[in-house]
Structure formats: C-alpha cells, structure tokens
Design an enzyme around this catalytic site. Structure first.
Site, PDB file in Angstrom:
ATOM      1  N   PRO A 187      32.873 -39.695  68.454  1.00 58.35           N
ATOM      2  CA  PRO A 187      33.126 -41.011  69.063  1.00 58.35           C
ATOM      3  C   PRO A 187      33.275 -40.873  70.586  1.00 58.35           C
ATOM      4  CG  PRO A 187      35.092 -40.190  67.959  1.00 58.35           C
ATOM      5  CD  PRO A 187      34.008 -39.224  67.646  1.00 58.35           C
ATOM      6  N   ASP A 193      34.914 -36.768  73.774  1.00 52.45           N
ATOM      7  CA  ASP A 193      35.005 -36.922  72.321  1.00 52.45           C
ATOM      8  C   ASP A 193      36.430 -37.368  72.003  1.00 52.45           C
ATOM      9  OD1 ASP A 193      35.254 -36.627  69.587  1.00 52.45           O
ATOM     10  OD2 ASP A 193      34.144 -34.750  69.490  1.00 52.45           O
ATOM     11  N   HIS A 194      36.577 -38.612  71.551  1.00 52.19           N
ATOM     12  CA  HIS A 194      37.907 -39.199  71.360  1.00 52.19           C
ATOM     13  C   HIS A 194      38.681 -38.556  70.207  1.00 52.19           C
ATOM     14  CE1 HIS A 194      40.932 -41.940  72.444  1.00 52.19           C
ATOM     15  NE2 HIS A 194      40.173 -42.958  72.795  1.00 52.19           N
ATOM     16  N   ARG A 195      38.004 -37.759  69.384  1.00 55.31           N
ATOM     17  CA  ARG A 195      38.714 -37.077  68.307  1.00 55.31           C
ATOM     18  C   ARG A 195      39.686 -36.038  68.857  1.00 55.31           C
ATOM     19  NH1 ARG A 195      33.743 -34.916  64.828  1.00 55.31           N
ATOM     20  NH2 ARG A 195      33.180 -34.305  66.973  1.00 55.31           N
ATOM     21  N   ILE A 196      39.374 -35.512  70.065  1.00 52.76           N
ATOM     22  CA  ILE A 196      40.178 -34.432  70.633  1.00 52.76           C
ATOM     23  C   ILE A 196      40.802 -34.829  71.967  1.00 52.76           C
ATOM     24  CG2 ILE A 196      40.195 -31.999  71.308  1.00 52.76           C
ATOM     25  CD1 ILE A 196      37.649 -31.630  69.753  1.00 52.76           C
TER      26      ILE A 196
END
Length: 376
Positions: free
Chosen positions: A175, A348-351
C-alpha cells in the site's frame, strides 16, 4: 561423443532466455571457456561460457528467439560426427510434448499447413480441446493484424516481462503513500561547483552522486526506513545498499551501490558511471542489481519538476527526485529568486507510517540544504 548443451539458468528467477548473438557458427571449433553465445535473461544480457570442447554441430535456437530453461540450445561433438539420431530424438520428444495439448486431428492438420504454433491457440472445445474453428479464428485475427496499416508490434523481451511482473506485484501488494517536500538548492549548487572546481574532467561529481550520499547518510540516522517486509517479520538491514534507477532500451534496471554510506562521493560517482554504462549495454551482472535496501529515481536531467515512483520491492521506500528549477522563494519575509528541487518519498504503509517517513525526509532535507554535512 556428442554432448547436448541446454539453455542455462543464469539467474535465480530465470525461466526462459533469448539468444541475442551466437559467437560461433556450425562447423566452428569450440574450447572449454569459450563464450558460445550472448543470452538475455529476465535481468541482464550475459555471456554464456561453455565447459566442453569440440565442434559446434547443431544450433537449436536462432538469434532473437526465446526458449525455456533446459531446452536444447546446441550440440557439440567431434568433426564429422553423425548426430541425426540425436536430432530425430529431439524432434520426437517435441512432437510428444505437442501431443499433450488436446487438439482434433483436422485442427492439427490445419495448424501445420498454415504454420501456426498450437501452443498459442486457446481451445474452445471440451476440456480446452482445440478444434477447427479455433484455428480459423486464430488465423483470421492474425491476418487482420498483419493487414493493419501502420501497425507495428514489438515482442516483449525477457527483461521487459520481468520488469512488468515486478512493478505490478509491488504496486498491488504494497500500500503506497507519498510524502512531498521542497529542497532549497542554492547551497547544493554551490557545493557541487566548489567540488568540481578541484577535480579533473573525468572525476566530475553530479547532483545525483550527492543525493545518493545524502540518502545513505540519512538512512544511518533512520535505520527503521532501511527495512524489508515479508509475511512473517520485518527485516532491518545492517548494510545500506542504494539502488539507482537507470533507463535502458527495454525499460528500467536498478544497479546497486553497496555500502554507500561508507563510500566517498568520488567512489560513488565512479561506481555509478561504470554501472550505468554497463547497464545500458546489458553487460551488468545479476549480482550487481540485487539486494538493494533503498532506491533513488532521478528525472531531474529531463526537466521533470516532480513525480512519484513505484517501490522497488523488497525495498519499502523509493525517493523520486525532480529537476532543480529557478523559482521565487520567501527568505526573511522577502521574495527572492532561488533554486528549488522537489522530492517525493514513496512509502510502504505496512511498515513506514507517516511520522517515520516525515522524520526521514526532514533529515534528508537538512543534508541536501547544507551538503557539506554529508562529508562528516
């Protein structure tokens, strides 16, 4: 005794290869260590070195054609050796392979007469069986394409297909979000000018060299940006390897400057020039485009003001750098003429959440607006 040479797997992700150039022709003597052919993989064009000696008796794929890993590439034996039985066996095996495709006898006869490869035809019969109307339809579509005026097609290269797969996976698995910032570049311009005044023409430092060094120094301050994601854990990299996006004829390739934080500006500059040249001539080695931890894409030389980039997985961020442009700026409550460079960080919005990304941008901005600090 004749030996069959198969299409080698020249990278860990290679599934097929394209012969760009044969360095030997049928009847030529070959020795162990000779470069038999130049083969394009999904990553680069590489020299294929053989480990046998003899005479080249058979070539299984023409220049410009593609075949799968472990398919027959060539046969090497002794001069005058009869290899007809080997070639017959190869053709037999290929026919048996084709027979695994469900196809009616009349459709198979039509395909052979017209010269259609049945692997390319989608069957509409029961269990995907290819029938007469499928061959007719395929021929009609291809004939229409051939007659189309001013229509040109380019077959995807192995590199182009791999780039497409990689970018599609990244875009739809990570994302993305974007952070935009402006750099006051007056000191950056002056810093480069003063450096190059002391260097020879062959040692000139580019803005991109300075940016890469600043990016590396910023990652030292923010190791939580120098990370990768997998489904089970976050990997924090102990090294800083900066990928540099380079445009080539087939798309994009990313040579890597390893341990960039430990290298001088001059070392970075020389390494980038060397790897860019070899990337464009497809001579760069697979290990030189692997294991990046962060990527920089710079379109400043094309007068692009700003842009966003797709993250180069398994990296979790990529920096997009625009051109330095003369703009009115506010200094001490007065409007003056200054130099502005716009940058965009794709994350990367996951991290990487917004605060982490913003803190990294803040450090990078400080380095670029006072670039003498990257030397310490």
């Amino acid at each position: 005794m004749a030996e069959i040479i198969y299409m080698p797997q020249l990278s860990d992700t290679m599934k097929e290869g394209t012969v760009i150039k044969w360095n030997k022709k049928i009847g030529d003597k070959v020795s162990e260590g000779d470069i038999l052919a130049e083969i394009e993989t999904d990553k680069a064009t590489q020299d294929f070195e053989i480990d046998v000696s003899g005479v080249l008796l058979f070539i299984g794929i023409k220049e410009g054609e593609t075949t799968r890993v472990n398919d027959v590439l060539a046969i090497i034996g002794y001069e005058g050796e009869d290899i007809n039985h080997i070639i017959s066996e190869l053709h037999k095996n290929k026919e048996e392979k084709n027979q695994k495709i469900f196809i009616s006898p009349i459709a198979k006869k039509m395909a052979k007469k017209i010269g259609i490869s049945i692997e390319n035809v989608q069957g509409s019969g029961e269990y995907g069986r290819i029938v007469k109307k499928d061959i007719e339809s395929y021929e009609k579509i291809n004939l229409k394409e051939k007659k189309g005026k001013n229509q040109k097609t380019i077959v995807h290269s192995s590199i182009r297909k791999k780039i497409a797969e990689h970018l599609t996976y990244s875009k739809f698995s990570a994302p993305h979000y974007y952070l935009f910032s402006e750099i006051y570049a007056d000191k950056l311009i002056e810093f480069r000018k003063n450096l190059n005044h002391k260097l020879s023409l062959e040692e000139k430092i580019s803005f991109n060299d300075i940016i890469i060094k600043a990016v590396a120094q910023s990652l030292k301050k923010h190791p939580d940006i120098n990370v990768s994601w997998n489904d089970e854990k976050i990997i924090i990299h102990p090294h800083i390897h900066i990928g540099v996006a380079v445009a080539i004829q087939d798309g994009l390739i990313v040579p890597v400057i390893k341990n960039a934080d430990q290298k001088s500006l001059l070392q970075i500059s020389k390494e980038i020039r060397d790897k860019v040249l070899r990337s464009k001539s497809k001579k760069i080695q697979p290990e030189e485009i692997e294991n990046s931890t962060f990527t920089v894409s710079n379109l400043g030389m094309y007068e692009i003001e700003s842009f966003t980039s797709i993250i180069n997985t398994p990296n979790t961020s990529i920096l997009s750098v625009g051109s330095i442009m003369v703009r009115p700026v506010v200094k001490n409550y007065k409007i003056e003429i200054g130099n502005i460079m716009k940058i965009t960080l794709s994350c990367d919005h996951r991290i990487i959440d917004g605060v982490k990304g913003s803190q990294y941008i803040h450090s990078l901005k400080n380095f670029l607006e006072d670039p003498i600090t990257i030397l310490f």
